[in-house]
Every structure is written in C-alpha cells, then in structure tokens.
Motif scaffolding. Structure first.
Motif, mmCIF file in Angstrom:
data_model
loop_
_atom_site.group_PDB
_atom_site.id
_atom_site.type_symbol
_atom_site.label_atom_id
_atom_site.label_comp_id
_atom_site.label_asym_id
_atom_site.label_seq_id
_atom_site.Cartn_x
_atom_site.Cartn_y
_atom_site.Cartn_z
ATOM 1 N N GLY A 63 0.800 -1.233 0.000
ATOM 2 C CA GLY A 63 0.000 0.000 0.000
ATOM 3 C C GLY A 63 0.830 1.279 0.000
ATOM 4 N N ASP A 64 2.139 1.178 0.216
ATOM 5 C CA ASP A 64 2.992 2.372 0.113
ATOM 6 C C ASP A 64 2.935 2.906 -1.318
ATOM 7 N N LYS A 65 3.316 4.170 -1.467
ATOM 8 C CA LYS A 65 3.200 4.776 -2.803
ATOM 9 C C LYS A 65 4.575 5.088 -3.397
ATOM 10 N N VAL A 66 4.670 4.853 -4.712
ATOM 11 C CA VAL A 66 5.918 5.088 -5.436
ATOM 12 C C VAL A 66 5.638 6.128 -6.517
ATOM 13 N N ILE A 67 6.427 7.203 -6.532
ATOM 14 C CA ILE A 67 6.198 8.296 -7.490
ATOM 15 C C ILE A 67 6.876 7.982 -8.823
#
Ligand SMILES: Cc1ncc(COP(=O)(O)O)c(C=O)c1O
Length: 386
Positions: A105-109
C-alpha cells in the motif's frame, strides 16, 4: 562506408527485436541497437568461449574497478567498492527494490509518461503508483515541481523512480532540476531509485549528472542503477550494477539478492562488461557521432515529408518521442496505421502511460538505410489516409 551502416541480419537468431513479429515488419522498437559490438567485447567473448568450461562464476575485483574507473573518469563520481551490488538486470533490480523498500500500500512516485516496466514493478510488488506527470513546454518536457511537492507530502509516498536520462522523452536532467527533486525527496523522506541505464548516451551540449553524486545527503537516499548494456548493446548478457551508499538500504537489497541466489554473474557477461568499460570508450564516441547524424536525418525527413508529426528532440538516448497527436487518431487507429499500413513496429506511446497516447517511440540505433526505409514506409502510410 561507416561501420555502423553495415546491415547485420538478426532474423531467426531468437532476437527479441526482429523475431517477435512478422517477416515483413520493420522493427524500430525495443531499446536494442542493430550494430555489431565493439571489437574488445567480441574478443573477450571469444576468449571465454574458446576456454570451453562455463561453470559458476565469481565477480572479480576487475568488475568493480572497471565500473568505478568509468564513473570517475566520465562523471567525476567517486564510488566506493562496498556500495556496489551486482544484479542480472535493472528491471529485476527495480522489482526487488520495490519489494524490499516498501510495505503493502505504500506509494511510489513515477514521472510519466515513463518506461513501462516501472508501472509493473510498483504494482506487482504490492505498492501503489503516484503519478507526477511531466509537463510539455515548448516541445520539451519538464518536471512539475509544484505537483511533486504535493505528491511527496503524501504520508504513504516513500520512493520515487527517477529515469535519468528519461525514457521515452529523452531529457538529460540538469543539475538544478536534480537538486530540486532531491531536496523535495529529502524533506519528505522519499528514497530515490535513479535508473541511469542510458547515461552514457548523451548528445553534444548536454551533460549527465549522477543523482547520487550531487551531495552526500542525496547519496544517502539514493539507489543508482547502471549497466553497459544499452551503451554497448549487450543486454542479452544480463549484467548490471546497483550502487547504494546507505548501508541500511544496501543490506535490505543484498538480502533479497542472497535469498534469491542472485549473486553470481553469467561468465560471458562479466567479461563483456569489463571489456566495455575498460576499452570501449573510443567506440562509444564514434557511436554517438553516428546517432547524432541519424537524429539529424530524422529531423530533416520529418520536417520535409511528415509535417504533421512533431519530434521531441532528445538530449540523450537513441529513443525518440514522436508526437502524432495532430492526426487525431485513436490509439488503436495509430497502432493499426503503423503496424498494418506502414509495416513498422515502433513502441506505442500509450504503453508509457495515458500521457503518451498519440505518440510513438522510435529507436534510431540502426543503420541509416533502415531508418530511411522505416520513415519512407510511415510517409506512405500517412499519405494514404490524408
Ligand atoms: C530506463 C530503462 N531501464 C531499464 C531497462 C532495461 O534494463 P535491463 O535490461 O537491465 O533489465 C531499459 C531498457 O530499455 C530502460 O530503458
């Protein structure tokens, strides 16, 4: 005749670029050059082949030294041996890094449109994509720093994948841009994977700056991905290098490599890698001249014969982003036009993200006669619909 003009038949050699599609399709897609490798690489491979025994292989000191010397000489980047990890490829490394450095669920740009395997690397490893789309300003792409400031503030944003130089838009990021990006990432605890696989392929007037080399603080949040595989066209030998100065991040990555038994290189790859970095530089200079001339040829052809197509002029890489949006075709119509009418295979812009719809990416790393034939075919196809 220039040696890069030589046509080498790659059909029926299990060649991904030439054997994936029909006989009559001219392929200018995947980032793979149609040129013969430089003689030192070929000689090194013949030497390994003639030994006749191809067992498990260690990474010799010369693997590390050849890479460190290359980076010091070309980019004034001083790398310590212990920062270096081996990986069979950069796409596998990015996948492993996303898995090692993010929680579900972490976000990667991602700075879109961008090299399409980045999307899968995020999604397939349990993270989410946070888009920071590039802005097109006067036929050149720029980073959108206001948007990046906002995206990086997201508490789940923990990683950014920087494509430097950028595939497909061909930008060689300058120091000011990299500094702004790095400072935003530091302020918001966002680590940076800097994919610099195209960083040796830079046109006159531009300079690649390794993200990690800018300041100590940048190096501490960075994971740099490098390889001679694009520069010298040895992607089939599967060898690359990951540089991680921060020991905590490095340990996480090395644990994944060890747990997957990915610590030993291909016996051919390691020799080709060393030969490239130790003896390939003059060949690379000749290659860049040929690619620059191919670029000029492309610009002139498009200006004269394909006025509805706009070129986004690359500062690095042999991949060129072409804007077909004036034709107002749907993505399927444009695909059909290229593949069925023109019988050329370029990479469809939409695979790099929705921002790429109406664009095509052409690979100009081929003999000029092949480039000319592809452009003639495109011209004929466009004339047939106008
Ligand atoms: C930006 C970028 N990263 C990585 C790769 C592929 O790397 P590898 O073959 O080492 O997995 C490519 C190939 O086109 C690329 O353009």
């Amino acid at each position: 005749m220039n040696k890069f003009d030589k046509i080498i038949n790659r059909k029926n050699t299990n060649c991904c670029k030439w054997d994936l599609l029909g006989e009559d399709i001219l392929p200018l897609w995947v980032a793979d050059m149609d040129f013969e490798v430089c003689p030192p690489i070929k000689d090194a491979l013949i030497e390994v082949a003639s030994h006749g025994v191809y067992g498990y292989t260690l990474l010799p000191d010369s693997y590390y030294e050849s890479f460190m010397d290359w980076q010091k000489k070309r980019n004034n980047w001083k790398i310590e041996k212990e920062w270096i990890s081996f990986s069979p490829g950069i796409v596998p490394a990015i996948n492993m890094l996303v898995r090692a450095l993010t929680q579900t669920g972490d976000k990667v740009i991602l700075q879109t449109p961008v090299y399409y395997p980045f999307y899968k690397a995020v999604i397939n490893n349990g993270a989410q994509i946070l888009k920071n789309p590039l802005k097109l300003v006067n036929h050149q792409y720029e980073m959108d720093f206001d948007d990046l400031e906002e995206k990086a503030k997201d508490p789940r944003a923990c990683l950014l994948i920087l494509c430097s130089p950028h595939n497909p838009v061909g930008r060689v990021w300058n120091k000011e841009e990299l500094e702004r990006l790095g400072n935003i990432c530091i302020k918001n605890d966002v680590m940076v994977i800097s994919d610099e696989i195209h960083s040796d392929l830079i046109y006159k007037g531009y300079k690649h700056i390794p993200f990690s080399s800018i300041t100590k603080e940048f190096s501490e949040i960075s994971i740099s991905c490098l390889s001679p595989s694009k520069t010298f066209n040895i992607a089939g030998l599967q060898i690359s290098t990951i540089v991680i100065p921060n020991s905590k991040i490095r340990t996480k990555f090395n644990n994944v490599l060890e747990n997957n038994f990915l610590t030993m290189p291909n016996i051919f790859g390691v020799k080709a890698y060393e030969a490239a970095y130790k003896e390939g530089e003059s060949w690379l200079e000749e290659l860049m001249e040929y690619l620059s001339d191919n670029l000029e040829f492309l610009y002139e052809f498009i200006e004269k014969k394909l006025p509805k197509v706009k070129v986004i002029k690359p500062q690095g890489t042999y991949l060129v982003w072409l804007d077909f949006t004036e034709l107002k075709l749907t993505k399927n119509e444009l695909k059909e036009l290229m593949l069925k009418k023109a019988k050329v295979f370029l990479d469809e812009g939409y695979i790099f993200g929705a921002e790429g719809e109406g664009y095509e990416r052409i690979n100009i790393a081929c003999p000029r006669s092949i480039l000319e034939e592809a452009l003639n075919r495109i011209e004929k196809a466009l004339n047939s619909i106008s």
